[in-house]
Motif scaffolding. Structure first.
Motif, PDB file in Angstrom:
ATOM      1  N   ILE A 174      64.537  91.754  34.293  1.00 33.58           N
ATOM      2  CA  ILE A 174      65.412  90.806  34.990  1.00 33.58           C
ATOM      3  C   ILE A 174      64.667  89.508  35.296  1.00 33.58           C
ATOM      4  O   ILE A 174      65.135  88.414  34.957  1.00 33.58           O
ATOM      5  CB  ILE A 174      65.977  91.439  36.291  1.00 33.58           C
ATOM      6  CG1 ILE A 174      66.940  92.579  35.944  1.00 33.58           C
ATOM      7  CG2 ILE A 174      66.686  90.376  37.139  1.00 33.58           C
ATOM      8  CD1 ILE A 174      67.334  93.447  37.127  1.00 33.58           C
ATOM      9  N   LEU A 175      63.509  89.624  35.916  1.00 30.73           N
ATOM     10  CA  LEU A 175      62.746  88.422  36.280  1.00 30.73           C
ATOM     11  C   LEU A 175      62.311  87.654  35.037  1.00 30.73           C
ATOM     12  O   LEU A 175      62.381  86.425  34.992  1.00 30.73           O
ATOM     13  CB  LEU A 175      61.534  88.802  37.131  1.00 30.73           C
ATOM     14  CG  LEU A 175      61.854  89.346  38.523  1.00 30.73           C
ATOM     15  CD1 LEU A 175      60.587  89.850  39.210  1.00 30.73           C
ATOM     16  CD2 LEU A 175      62.535  88.296  39.386  1.00 30.73           C
ATOM     17  N   GLY A 176      61.876  88.384  34.004  1.00 32.41           N
ATOM     18  CA  GLY A 176      61.443  87.734  32.763  1.00 32.41           C
ATOM     19  C   GLY A 176      62.577  86.992  32.078  1.00 32.41           C
ATOM     20  O   GLY A 176      62.393  85.871  31.587  1.00 32.41           O
ATOM     21  N   ALA A 177      63.763  87.603  32.048  1.00 31.68           N
ATOM     22  CA  ALA A 177      64.909  86.955  31.402  1.00 31.68           C
ATOM     23  C   ALA A 177      65.333  85.698  32.150  1.00 31.68           C
ATOM     24  O   ALA A 177      65.665  84.676  31.535  1.00 31.68           O
ATOM     25  CB  ALA A 177      66.080  87.935  31.308  1.00 31.68           C
ATOM     26  N   LEU A 178      65.318  85.751  33.471  1.00 31.24           N
ATOM     27  CA  LEU A 178      65.733  84.591  34.268  1.00 31.24           C
ATOM     28  C   LEU A 178      64.698  83.467  34.167  1.00 31.24           C
ATOM     29  O   LEU A 178      65.056  82.296  34.015  1.00 31.24           O
ATOM     30  CB  LEU A 178      65.943  84.998  35.727  1.00 31.24           C
ATOM     31  CG  LEU A 178      67.057  86.026  35.955  1.00 31.24           C
ATOM     32  CD1 LEU A 178      67.098  86.459  37.408  1.00 31.24           C
ATOM     33  CD2 LEU A 178      68.411  85.481  35.520  1.00 31.24           C
ATOM     34  N   HIS A 179      63.432  83.827  34.228  1.00 33.20           N
ATOM     35  CA  HIS A 179      62.369  82.830  34.088  1.00 33.20           C
ATOM     36  C   HIS A 179      62.378  82.253  32.669  1.00 33.20           C
ATOM     37  O   HIS A 179      62.243  81.040  32.469  1.00 33.20           O
ATOM     38  CB  HIS A 179      61.018  83.469  34.406  1.00 33.20           C
ATOM     39  CG  HIS A 179      59.910  82.479  34.467  1.00 33.20           C
ATOM     40  ND1 HIS A 179      59.124  82.189  33.382  1.00 33.20           N
ATOM     41  CD2 HIS A 179      59.465  81.700  35.473  1.00 33.20           C
ATOM     42  CE1 HIS A 179      58.231  81.270  33.715  1.00 33.20           C
ATOM     43  NE2 HIS A 179      58.416  80.956  34.984  1.00 33.20           N
ATOM     44  N   GLY A 180      62.553  83.114  31.685  1.00 28.50           N
ATOM     45  CA  GLY A 180      62.577  82.678  30.285  1.00 28.50           C
ATOM     46  C   GLY A 180      63.717  81.722  30.002  1.00 28.50           C
ATOM     47  O   GLY A 180      63.547  80.732  29.276  1.00 28.50           O
ATOM     48  N   TRP A 181      64.892  82.009  30.577  1.00 26.56           N
ATOM     49  CA  TRP A 181      66.024  81.103  30.354  1.00 26.56           C
ATOM     50  C   TRP A 181      65.745  79.728  30.946  1.00 26.56           C
ATOM     51  O   TRP A 181      66.023  78.701  30.314  1.00 26.56           O
ATOM     52  CB  TRP A 181      67.316  81.665  30.953  1.00 26.56           C
ATOM     53  CG  TRP A 181      68.465  80.749  30.680  1.00 26.56           C
ATOM     54  CD1 TRP A 181      69.242  80.720  29.553  1.00 26.56           C
ATOM     55  CD2 TRP A 181      68.951  79.696  31.515  1.00 26.56           C
ATOM     56  NE1 TRP A 181      70.161  79.709  29.643  1.00 26.56           N
ATOM     57  CE2 TRP A 181      70.015  79.066  30.840  1.00 26.56           C
ATOM     58  CE3 TRP A 181      68.591  79.224  32.776  1.00 26.56           C
ATOM     59  CZ2 TRP A 181      70.715  77.996  31.378  1.00 26.56           C
ATOM     60  CZ3 TRP A 181      69.286  78.149  33.311  1.00 26.56           C
ATOM     61  CH2 TRP A 181      70.340  77.550  32.621  1.00 26.56           C
ATOM     62  N   ALA A 182      65.179  79.689  32.149  1.00 33.73           N
ATOM     63  CA  ALA A 182      64.867  78.404  32.793  1.00 33.73           C
ATOM     64  C   ALA A 182      63.890  77.603  31.938  1.00 33.73           C
ATOM     65  O   ALA A 182      64.056  76.395  31.740  1.00 33.73           O
ATOM     66  CB  ALA A 182      64.285  78.632  34.193  1.00 33.73           C
ATOM     67  N   PHE A 183      62.886  78.282  31.391  1.00 32.67           N
ATOM     68  CA  PHE A 183      61.896  77.617  30.536  1.00 32.67           C
ATOM     69  C   PHE A 183      62.539  77.122  29.244  1.00 32.67           C
ATOM     70  O   PHE A 183      62.377  75.967  28.849  1.00 32.67           O
ATOM     71  CB  PHE A 183      60.746  78.580  30.226  1.00 32.67           C
ATOM     72  CG  PHE A 183      59.745  78.028  29.249  1.00 32.67           C
ATOM     73  CD1 PHE A 183      58.780  77.128  29.673  1.00 32.67           C
ATOM     74  CD2 PHE A 183      59.779  78.403  27.910  1.00 32.67           C
ATOM     75  CE1 PHE A 183      57.856  76.610  28.775  1.00 32.67           C
ATOM     76  CE2 PHE A 183      58.859  77.884  27.014  1.00 32.67           C
ATOM     77  CZ  PHE A 183      57.899  76.990  27.444  1.00 32.67           C
ATOM     78  N   THR A 184      63.292  78.000  28.581  1.00 29.52           N
ATOM     79  CA  THR A 184      63.911  77.647  27.302  1.00 29.52           C
ATOM     80  C   THR A 184      64.908  76.507  27.463  1.00 29.52           C
ATOM     81  O   THR A 184      64.944  75.586  26.646  1.00 29.52           O
ATOM     82  CB  THR A 184      64.605  78.887  26.694  1.00 29.52           C
ATOM     83  OG1 THR A 184      63.630  79.923  26.546  1.00 29.52           O
ATOM     84  CG2 THR A 184      65.217  78.578  25.348  1.00 29.52           C
ATOM     85  N   ALA A 185      65.724  76.564  28.513  1.00 30.23           N
ATOM     86  CA  ALA A 185      66.712  75.504  28.733  1.00 30.23           C
ATOM     87  C   ALA A 185      66.022  74.158  28.896  1.00 30.23           C
ATOM     88  O   ALA A 185      66.454  73.148  28.326  1.00 30.23           O
ATOM     89  CB  ALA A 185      67.565  75.824  29.962  1.00 30.23           C
ATOM     90  N   ARG A 186      64.929  74.128  29.642  1.00 29.52           N
ATOM     91  CA  ARG A 186      64.205  72.863  29.868  1.00 29.52           C
ATOM     92  C   ARG A 186      63.538  72.376  28.581  1.00 29.52           C
ATOM     93  O   ARG A 186      63.657  71.230  28.207  1.00 29.52           O
ATOM     94  CB  ARG A 186      63.159  73.041  30.972  1.00 29.52           C
ATOM     95  CG  ARG A 186      62.433  71.761  31.317  1.00 29.52           C
ATOM     96  CD  ARG A 186      61.849  71.818  32.698  1.00 29.52           C
ATOM     97  NE  ARG A 186      62.850  71.964  33.735  1.00 29.52           N
ATOM     98  CZ  ARG A 186      63.598  70.981  34.214  1.00 29.52           C
ATOM     99  NH1 ARG A 186      63.477  69.770  33.752  1.00 29.52           N
ATOM    100  NH2 ARG A 186      64.486  71.211  35.154  1.00 29.52           N
ATOM    101  N   VAL A 187      62.846  73.272  27.885  1.00 31.73           N
ATOM    102  CA  VAL A 187      62.099  72.883  26.687  1.00 31.73           C
ATOM    103  C   VAL A 187      63.029  72.491  25.542  1.00 31.73           C
ATOM    104  O   VAL A 187      62.754  71.553  24.805  1.00 31.73           O
ATOM    105  CB  VAL A 187      61.159  74.039  26.250  1.00 31.73           C
ATOM    106  CG1 VAL A 187      60.570  73.790  24.885  1.00 31.73           C
ATOM    107  CG2 VAL A 187      60.048  74.216  27.261  1.00 31.73           C
TER     108      VAL A 187
END
Length: 199
Positions: free
Chosen positions: A156-169
């Motif tokens: 859960i934490l990895g998916a939420l953190h990953g989405w925030a990173f991917t959306a920004r990048v």
């Protein structure tokens, strides 16, 4: 000549974060001081350097603000509904965190510097521990299927953190509504595997 304006450290940090996120790492201490109506020496007297001010304004908080809500639950509402609610708050947190860390990295400040010298449990460890305990309580109430809750919390934490990173990048929308849509779709997908307990 009037008395110098009194500002709190918190007001300085909020103004500095706003300036850095809006104008980038190159914004000067004098510009931030102007926003606050104080002298730039006030900022240096409080924080010592521009780097220290940037870390205070853009680095991760000492405590994760949503941990207390996890520690208080789960409540009587359906677990899936609560999971979506918590995940939306976490998603917004990670988006804010990514924005700040991005500016720090642009300034050549490694994110790890923001954690140095802290005596308390690191914020990511607080968040992980609180989510694991929340999921364990939901399982003990037979409202969540049996599974390894540490792996589930990491997912859960990895998916939420990953989405925030991917959306920004990738330049995707980082608007709150986009994050909320992602959370709803992600929890729906996840629920197919973990929702075997009572509601």
């Amino acid at each position: 000549m009037g008395r110098p304006k009194e500002v709190t450290d918190e007001q300085i940090v909020v103004a500095a974060r706003h300036c850095f996120l809006k104008r980038g790492a190159g914004v000067s201490a004098a510009d931030i001081a102007r926003e606050l109506g104080v002298s730039h020496t006030t900022l240096f007297n409080r924080f010592g350097s521009k780097e220290a001010l940037m870390i205070a304004a853009l680095g991760p908080p000492k405590e994760v603000p949503w941990v207390a809500a996890l520690e208080a639950g789960p409540d009587d509402r359906p677990i899936r509904e609560q999971l979506v609610e918590h995940a939306k708050v976490m998603s917004a947190y990670f988006q804010d965190l990514q924005a700040g860390l991005g500016v720090l990295q642009a300034a050549g400040i490694e994110p790890g510097k923001a954690y140095r010298g802290r005596k308390s449990e690191p914020a990511p460890a607080q968040a992980f521990r609180a989510l694991v305990v929340w999921l364990q309580r939901a399982q003990s109430q037979e409202r969540l299927a049996r599974c390894d809750v540490e792996t589930l919390a990491s997912t859960i934490l990895g998916a939420l953190h990953g989405w925030a990173f991917t959306a920004r990048v990738c330049g995707e929308s980082t608007a709150p509504a986009a994050g909320e849509r992602y959370v709803e779709r992600f929890i729906e997908l996840l629920w197919n595997g973990i929702g075997g307990g009572k509601p």
